[in-house]
Write a protein that holds these residues in place. Structure first.
Motif, mmCIF file in Angstrom:
data_model
loop_
_atom_site.group_PDB
_atom_site.id
_atom_site.type_symbol
_atom_site.label_atom_id
_atom_site.label_comp_id
_atom_site.label_asym_id
_atom_site.label_seq_id
_atom_site.Cartn_x
_atom_site.Cartn_y
_atom_site.Cartn_z
ATOM 1 N N GLY A 99 -15.676 1.039 12.813
ATOM 2 C CA GLY A 99 -14.426 0.696 12.125
ATOM 3 C C GLY A 99 -13.667 -0.312 12.970
ATOM 4 N N SER A 100 -12.880 -1.170 12.323
ATOM 5 C CA SER A 100 -12.176 -2.205 13.096
ATOM 6 C C SER A 100 -11.116 -1.587 14.012
ATOM 7 C CB SER A 100 -11.577 -3.268 12.174
ATOM 8 O OG SER A 100 -10.623 -2.712 11.306
ATOM 9 N N LYS A 101 -10.547 -0.441 13.621
ATOM 10 C CA LYS A 101 -9.539 0.208 14.470
ATOM 11 C C LYS A 101 -10.104 0.507 15.855
ATOM 12 C CE LYS A 101 -6.544 4.316 14.672
ATOM 13 N NZ LYS A 101 -6.198 5.605 14.009
ATOM 14 N N TYR A 125 0.729 -3.223 12.407
ATOM 15 C CA TYR A 125 -0.176 -2.073 12.441
ATOM 16 C C TYR A 125 -0.018 -1.435 13.837
ATOM 17 C CZ TYR A 125 -4.880 0.132 12.005
ATOM 18 O OH TYR A 125 -5.940 0.991 11.936
ATOM 19 N N TYR A 128 -2.084 -1.963 17.587
ATOM 20 C CA TYR A 128 -2.044 -3.068 18.557
ATOM 21 C C TYR A 128 -1.173 -2.689 19.755
ATOM 22 C CZ TYR A 128 -3.106 -5.367 14.069
ATOM 23 O OH TYR A 128 -3.610 -5.672 12.835
ATOM 24 N N ASN A 171 -2.361 -10.392 12.126
ATOM 25 C CA ASN A 171 -2.988 -9.634 11.043
ATOM 26 C C ASN A 171 -2.556 -10.222 9.709
ATOM 27 O OD1 ASN A 171 -2.046 -6.444 9.599
ATOM 28 N ND2 ASN A 171 -3.968 -7.511 9.327
ATOM 29 N N ASN A 175 -0.637 -6.042 7.004
ATOM 30 C CA ASN A 175 -0.182 -4.678 6.826
ATOM 31 C C ASN A 175 0.927 -4.489 7.855
ATOM 32 O OD1 ASN A 175 0.145 -1.919 6.725
ATOM 33 N ND2 ASN A 175 -1.861 -1.435 7.595
ATOM 34 N N ASP A 203 -6.727 -9.875 12.864
ATOM 35 C CA ASP A 203 -7.255 -8.729 12.125
ATOM 36 C C ASP A 203 -7.285 -9.101 10.645
ATOM 37 O OD1 ASP A 203 -7.700 -6.307 10.857
ATOM 38 O OD2 ASP A 203 -6.081 -5.233 11.873
ATOM 39 N N SER A 205 -8.758 -7.417 8.124
ATOM 40 C CA SER A 205 -9.276 -6.254 7.388
ATOM 41 C C SER A 205 -9.063 -6.340 5.875
ATOM 42 C CB SER A 205 -8.610 -4.972 7.895
ATOM 43 O OG SER A 205 -8.981 -4.695 9.216
ATOM 44 N N TYR A 206 -8.083 -7.163 5.457
ATOM 45 C CA TYR A 206 -7.768 -7.252 4.014
ATOM 46 C C TYR A 206 -8.234 -8.558 3.396
ATOM 47 C CZ TYR A 206 -5.126 -3.059 4.816
ATOM 48 O OH TYR A 206 -4.801 -1.771 5.151
ATOM 49 N N SER A 234 -13.529 -5.475 8.483
ATOM 50 C CA SER A 234 -13.781 -4.075 8.194
ATOM 51 C C SER A 234 -14.442 -3.955 6.835
ATOM 52 C CB SER A 234 -12.450 -3.323 8.186
ATOM 53 O OG SER A 234 -12.655 -2.011 7.724
ATOM 54 N N SER A 236 -14.176 -1.070 5.392
ATOM 55 C CA SER A 236 -13.446 0.091 4.869
ATOM 56 C C SER A 236 -12.728 -0.180 3.558
ATOM 57 C CB SER A 236 -12.395 0.532 5.890
ATOM 58 O OG SER A 236 -12.985 1.132 7.002
ATOM 59 N N LYS A 237 -11.884 -1.203 3.558
ATOM 60 C CA LYS A 237 -11.029 -1.456 2.404
ATOM 61 C C LYS A 237 -11.808 -2.215 1.328
ATOM 62 C CE LYS A 237 -7.861 0.156 5.311
ATOM 63 N NZ LYS A 237 -7.292 -0.512 6.425
ATOM 64 N N ARG A 245 -16.728 4.499 8.670
ATOM 65 C CA ARG A 245 -16.481 3.913 9.989
ATOM 66 C C ARG A 245 -17.458 2.791 10.311
ATOM 67 N NH1 ARG A 245 -12.687 3.805 9.525
ATOM 68 N NH2 ARG A 245 -12.106 3.419 11.670
HETATM 69 C C1 LIG Z 1 -6.963 -0.045 7.675
HETATM 70 C C2 LIG Z 1 -6.698 -1.032 8.764
HETATM 71 C C3 LIG Z 1 -7.566 -1.175 9.847
HETATM 72 C C4 LIG Z 1 -8.639 -0.158 10.149
HETATM 73 O O1 LIG Z 1 -9.760 -0.303 9.445
HETATM 74 P P1 LIG Z 1 -11.052 0.508 9.842
HETATM 75 O O2 LIG Z 1 -12.131 -0.541 9.789
HETATM 76 O O3 LIG Z 1 -11.207 1.567 8.829
HETATM 77 O O4 LIG Z 1 -10.903 1.049 11.226
HETATM 78 C C5 LIG Z 1 -7.362 -2.191 10.743
HETATM 79 N N1 LIG Z 1 -6.308 -3.017 10.626
HETATM 80 C C6 LIG Z 1 -5.424 -2.888 9.626
HETATM 81 C C7 LIG Z 1 -4.289 -3.807 9.564
HETATM 82 C C8 LIG Z 1 -5.584 -1.878 8.680
HETATM 83 O O5 LIG Z 1 -4.669 -1.720 7.729
#
Ligand SMILES: *Cc1c(COP(=O)(O)O)cnc(C)c1O
Length: 388
Positions: A99-101, A125, A128, A171, A175, A203, A205-206, A234, A236-237, A245
């Motif tokens: 996962g990126s987190k 987020y 960081y 980011n 978010n 980041d 992720s979106y 990521s 994930s989303k 993960r």
């Molecule tokens: C959801 C989110 C992440 C985490 O994503 P994972 O890949 O599930 O760990 C990372 N950065 C931001 C800004 C997020 O909203």
């Protein structure tokens, strides 16, 4: 009991919210949680089937390679080239993450020394800032300016701070604010990083959760970006697989190598079956992603329209599944969050949880089923509408 290092960080924002929700549910209240950004939609079926298939291969149950399977890194590089037109070396410029987190949280540990300054977005987020604190660094909040579409004003960062800064977290799409960045902004940023010798950590992720034809760019599209930056991605989303993960970081080979070195000493990689199914997700048809984004778009339009009917000032997000709402009565983030919870049983996230500049906002996530989201909006309309 806790180390001094751990004492510097608060408990995670959403673990606090979870506790509050459980307490209300114990009282028999039907709580609707618009707090956490975790898609309710199922993953595309062919991706789940790929995981089922991958589970049948005994080899997949053994330790995976540290940097990720060659197959997944190639798939990530190919996806990146198709999506952003940027070539990546899958061996040196791509690293698989749990996962990126996970990668974002470990990166400061790989790159900074005690006392080093790290620029972090405010609001941002929470990972960081806390990751910097856990690495004994000094987070320096960079305000995201609503007048600039939640981009930072680079000139407002004191040059003395910039000269001492080692990393700059960014980011976009953002978010919690849903702000977006243009290629022009990224070009300014690359120049800024070159001038001050800062490593950019973007980041993304979106990147795939965007509406009305908008396609978020990558920082790495900018000439010279690979010399000064990395970008986190990521699955994930994008594919609604937050529980799996899996994510990856791309860009500067030295940064990727440093994080890789740290990770070989900490973890043992991502389950091979998940990398195999992740490969299928990245290389296969993407219409499942578009269908899911279309669901979020419909929900976004519904919520924005209904809340605007209350006379509230509700921005229409171009990307992400968040609505970043200025508290309509001018109350504080915490006060408004509590008022909404008490009067409607709806959980929203206080903007102040994302930093000082988040004060005066709350974040609503549209990642609950349509009927629940409508129910939430109905309750809010009833509680806050005219004549009540
Ligand atoms: C959801 C989110 C992440 C985490 O994503 P994972 O890949 O599930 O760990 C990372 N950065 C931001 C800004 C997020 O909203």
């Amino acid at each position: 009991m806790e180390s001094k290092r751990l004492q510097r960080v608060p408990s995670y924002l959403f673990s606090d919210l979870d506790r509050k929700q459980e307490a209300l549910q114990a009282q028999g209240i039907d709580v609707i949680n618009l707090g956490v950004g975790d898609p309710d939609l199922p993953p595309p079926p062919h991706v789940v089937e790929a995981l089922q298939e991958a589970l049948k291969d005994p080899a997949n149950h053994r330790y995976p390679p540290y940097a990720g399977t060659r197959e997944f890194r190639e798939a990530a590089a190919q996806w990146f080239h198709r999506r952003f037109g940027v070539h990546l070396d899958p061996d040196r410029e791509v690293l698989v993450l749990i996962g990126s987190k996970e990668g974002l949280a470990h990166l400061p540990w790989a790159l900074i020394d005690p006392g080093d300054i790290v620029l972090v977005p405010d609001p941002g987020y929470p990972v960081y800032k806390t990751a910097v604190l856990l690495a004994d660094g000094e987070p320096y909040p960079v305000p995201l300016d609503p007048q600039r579409g939640f981009l930072p004003d680079l000139e407002s960062i004191p040059p003395g701070v910039a000269r001492r800064a080692k990393l700059f977290f960014l980011n976009y799409p953002n978010n919690p604010t849903a702000g977006t960045a243009s290629r022009e902004f990224y070009a300014d940023l690359v120049k800024y990083a070159q001038d001050y010798g800062i490593i950019l950590v973007q980041d993304n992720s979106y990147s795939e959760i965007a509406y009305d034809g908008y396609r978020p760019p990558s920082l790495l599209e900018i000439d010279g970006a690979k010399e000064v930056g990395v970008e986190f991605h990521s699955l994930s989303k994008t594919y609604c697989i937050t529980g799996w993960r899996i994510g990856f970081v791309v860009g500067n080979a030295e940064v990727v190598a440093a994080l890789g070195k740290l990770k070989t000493n900490l973890d043992s990689g991502v389950f091979r079956a998940i990398q195999q199914a992740g490969t299928v997700a990245l290389t296969g048809p993407q219409d499942g992603v578009l269908e899911r984004v279309e669901v979020f778009r419909r929900r976004r339009d519904m919520v924005v329209q209904r809340l605007r009917e209350l006379g509230w000032e509700v921005p229409l997000p171009k990307a992400t599944f968040y609505i970043w709402l200025p508290t309509p009565d001018g109350s504080s983030s915490k006060e408004f969050t509590e008022t909404v919870l008490e009067r409607t049983g709806v959980v929203v996230t206080p903007g102040s949880g994302y930093g000082e500049r988040g004060e005066g906002y709350v974040r609503l996530s549209i990642t609950v089923p349509d009927a629940r989201l409508e129910e939430a909006v109905n309750r809010i309309t009833e509680a806050f509408g005219k004549g009540t």
